[in-house]
Design an enzyme around this catalytic site. Structure first.
Site, PDB file in Angstrom:
ATOM      1  N   ASP A  69       0.897  -1.298  -0.108  1.00 24.81           N
ATOM      2  CA  ASP A  69       0.008   0.199  -0.167  1.00 24.81           C
ATOM      3  C   ASP A  69       0.316   1.285   0.512  1.00 24.81           C
ATOM      4  O   ASP A  69       1.193   1.582   1.217  1.00 24.81           O
ATOM      5  CB  ASP A  69      -1.176  -0.247   1.652  1.00 24.81           C
ATOM      6  N   TYR A  83      -9.270  15.208  -5.227  1.00 22.95           N
ATOM      7  CA  TYR A  83      -8.183  15.212  -5.909  1.00 22.95           C
ATOM      8  C   TYR A  83      -7.723  16.416  -7.318  1.00 22.95           C
ATOM      9  O   TYR A  83      -6.172  15.633  -6.596  1.00 22.95           O
ATOM     10  CB  TYR A  83      -9.510  13.908  -6.815  1.00 22.95           C
ATOM     11  N   LYS A 120      -3.793  16.143  -6.717  1.00 24.06           N
ATOM     12  CA  LYS A 120      -2.758  16.161  -8.287  1.00 24.06           C
ATOM     13  C   LYS A 120      -2.106  17.243  -7.937  1.00 24.06           C
ATOM     14  O   LYS A 120      -1.028  17.034  -8.600  1.00 24.06           O
ATOM     15  CB  LYS A 120      -3.798  15.469  -9.722  1.00 24.06           C
TER      16      LYS A 120
HETATM   17  N1  NAD Z   1      -7.791   6.109 -16.224  1.00 24.10           N
HETATM   18  C1  NAD Z   1      -7.902   7.753 -16.309  1.00 24.10           C
HETATM   19  O1  NAD Z   1      -9.132   8.376 -17.124  1.00 24.10           O
HETATM   20  C2  NAD Z   1      -7.158   8.471 -15.535  1.00 24.10           C
HETATM   21  C3  NAD Z   1      -7.103   9.534 -15.032  1.00 24.10           C
HETATM   22  C4  NAD Z   1      -6.542  10.363 -14.699  1.00 24.10           C
HETATM   23  C5  NAD Z   1      -5.255  10.334 -13.866  1.00 24.10           C
HETATM   24  N2  NAD Z   1      -5.243   8.791 -13.866  1.00 24.10           N
HETATM   25  C6  NAD Z   1      -4.603   8.630 -13.283  1.00 24.10           C
HETATM   26  O2  NAD Z   1      -3.409   7.443 -13.198  1.00 24.10           O
HETATM   27  C7  NAD Z   1      -3.227   6.740 -12.241  1.00 24.10           C
HETATM   28  C8  NAD Z   1      -3.586   5.151 -12.482  1.00 24.10           C
HETATM   29  O3  NAD Z   1      -5.337   5.201 -12.593  1.00 24.10           O
HETATM   30  P1  NAD Z   1      -6.394   3.873 -13.498  1.00 24.10           P
HETATM   31  O4  NAD Z   1      -6.817   4.597 -13.819  1.00 24.10           O
HETATM   32  O5  NAD Z   1      -5.343   3.444 -14.037  1.00 24.10           O
HETATM   33  O6  NAD Z   1      -6.718   3.314 -11.786  1.00 24.10           O
HETATM   34  P2  NAD Z   1      -7.447   2.030 -11.546  1.00 24.10           P
HETATM   35  O7  NAD Z   1      -7.405   2.405 -10.318  1.00 24.10           O
HETATM   36  O8  NAD Z   1      -7.992   1.484 -12.897  1.00 24.10           O
HETATM   37  O9  NAD Z   1      -6.017   0.978 -11.602  1.00 24.10           O
HETATM   38  C9  NAD Z   1      -5.618   1.183 -10.268  1.00 24.10           C
HETATM   39  C10 NAD Z   1      -4.514   0.558  -9.302  1.00 24.10           C
HETATM   40  O10 NAD Z   1      -3.586   1.110  -8.504  1.00 24.10           O
HETATM   41  C11 NAD Z   1      -4.070   0.205  -7.201  1.00 24.10           C
HETATM   42  N3  NAD Z   1      -4.083   1.166  -5.686  1.00 24.10           N
HETATM   43  C12 NAD Z   1      -5.587   1.445  -5.475  1.00 24.10           C
HETATM   44  N4  NAD Z   1      -4.808   2.668  -4.040  1.00 24.10           N
HETATM   45  C13 NAD Z   1      -2.911   2.082  -4.376  1.00 24.10           C
HETATM   46  C14 NAD Z   1      -1.971   1.567  -3.148  1.00 24.10           C
HETATM   47  N5  NAD Z   1      -2.772   2.424  -1.559  1.00 24.10           N
HETATM   48  N6  NAD Z   1      -1.231   1.242  -2.950  1.00 24.10           N
HETATM   49  C15 NAD Z   1      -0.876   0.324  -4.353  1.00 24.10           C
HETATM   50  N7  NAD Z   1      -1.733   0.481  -4.985  1.00 24.10           N
HETATM   51  C16 NAD Z   1      -3.283   1.022  -5.350  1.00 24.10           C
HETATM   52  C17 NAD Z   1      -5.868  -0.594  -7.444  1.00 24.10           C
HETATM   53  O11 NAD Z   1      -5.446  -1.643  -6.935  1.00 24.10           O
HETATM   54  C18 NAD Z   1      -5.627  -0.394  -9.181  1.00 24.10           C
HETATM   55  O12 NAD Z   1      -4.772  -1.749  -9.276  1.00 24.10           O
HETATM   56  C19 NAD Z   1      -4.020   7.308 -10.654  1.00 24.10           C
HETATM   57  O13 NAD Z   1      -2.950   7.828 -10.231  1.00 24.10           O
HETATM   58  C20 NAD Z   1      -5.300   7.890 -11.982  1.00 24.10           C
HETATM   59  O14 NAD Z   1      -5.563   9.260 -10.403  1.00 24.10           O
HETATM   60  C21 NAD Z   1      -5.708   8.069 -14.118  1.00 24.10           C
END
Ligand code: NAD
Length: 287
Positions: free
Chosen positions: A63, A183, A187
């Protein structure tokens, strides 16, 4: 299998699903050895998939909000891979917030949850990994969001390529969404770490960039939609991961201190440096 990153040693947090998984696979496909962590043990299946690509891969359930977990993961990654050259601090979480309606208890809980994973997690990951990066230089990439600059001014490039850009030809300050106060604050905090680290680590040949994307079809985004159709031009995790590899492939003379931004509806390609990267380069040239 490519060889662009052969011999490089990469670490990715939140690699059990979504973008983190795609980054890990793309780095491995480019030849890098990779270490993965996730709070979910789905990261073990990703590890097995990556080992099938013929690179060294190690994974740990951890985590990123917990300092002991992060230290054990980063030290373990450096030990298993023989050092670190590339760090992708990707793990993140989102909850929709409503400052006008949320009760205080929800407001505090949301703040602690998102700040702990998003901002504290990036801080802990970076600070645990920097001593390894200092040995040979490398890349530190902190994942943010397109809410840092929402497809409009003050980016330094045009949006003529956009299929979908509400703010095309409109001067608009950098903004986030109304349901994202915590959020976005988490960021924007990452952007602060990135800028300061870029300057302090440049003498050690460590490039530090933030990497923010718009709507990308991952479990996070699809879960947020709750069955509603995705945004037109939604990006794929694989497309975004390809841009991450291109950013790393710029090498030691590439940009640092930049705020790389990708938007749904735009081509998923590495954009030229934005104002942050240009100003950082100017600062470093003066130093
Ligand atoms: N998908 C989008 O549209 C989007 C847009 C902007 C930013 N982001 C950013 O991209 C990153 C990844 O997003 P995503 O869409 O792949 O999310 P997701 O939820 O699909 O995958 C995130 C992964 O991170 C893991 N995770 C969550 N909390 C955790 C912790 N405390 N320690 C370790 N692992 C942890 C989850 O278990 C999951 O496997 C994030 O930082 C998110 O804010 C995503």
């Amino acid at each position: 299998m490519g060889t662009t990153l052969k011999g490089r040693r990469a670490l990715v947090t939140g690699a059990g699903a979504g973008l983190g998984k795609a980054y890990a696979i793309a780095l491995a496909q480019a030849g890098a050895d990779v270490a993965l962590c996730d709070v979910n043990d789905s990261v073990k299946a990703v590890r097995d998939e990556i080992r099938g690509l013929g690179v060294n891969c190690w994974a740990k359930v951890a985590d990123v909000a917990k300092k002991k977990h992060v230290k054990a993961f980063v030290d373990g990654a450096a030990d298993k891979l023989g050092g670190l050259d590339i760090v992708v601090a990707n793990a993140g979480v989102v909850r929709v917030t409503n400052p006008a309606k949320d009760d205080f208890s929800k407001a505090v809980d949301d703040f602690e949850f998102m700040m702990d994973v998003n901002l504290r997690g990036v801080y802990l990951t970076g600070r645990a990994a920097i001593p390894y990066l200092v040995e040979n230089g490398g890349d530190l990439i902190n994942v943010t969001t397109d809410h840092i600059h929402t497809c409009g001014w003050p980016e330094t490039h045009s949006h003529d390529d956009a299929q979908l850009c509400n703010w095309k030809d409109v001067q608009r300050s950098a903004v986030g969404g109304p349901g994202f106060d915590v959020y976005d604050a988490s960021k924007w905090g990452i952007k602060g770490l990135t800028n300061a680290w870029a300057r302090s680590l440049a003498p050690h040949k460590i490039r530090v960039n933030s990497f923010g994307m718009g709507a990308t079809a991952t479990p996070m985004y699809l879960g947020f939609l709750g069955g509603r159709p995705p945004a037109p031009g939604v990006m794929t995790p694989e497309g975004v991961a390809g841009v991450l590899v291109d950013l790393i492939t710029e090498g030691p003379n590439g940009r640092t201190g930049d705020c790389v931004q990708l938007w749904a509806g735009h081509p998923t390609v590495l954009p030229p440096p934005m104002l942050d990267g240009i100003l950082c380069a100017a600062d470093l040239a003066r130093a």
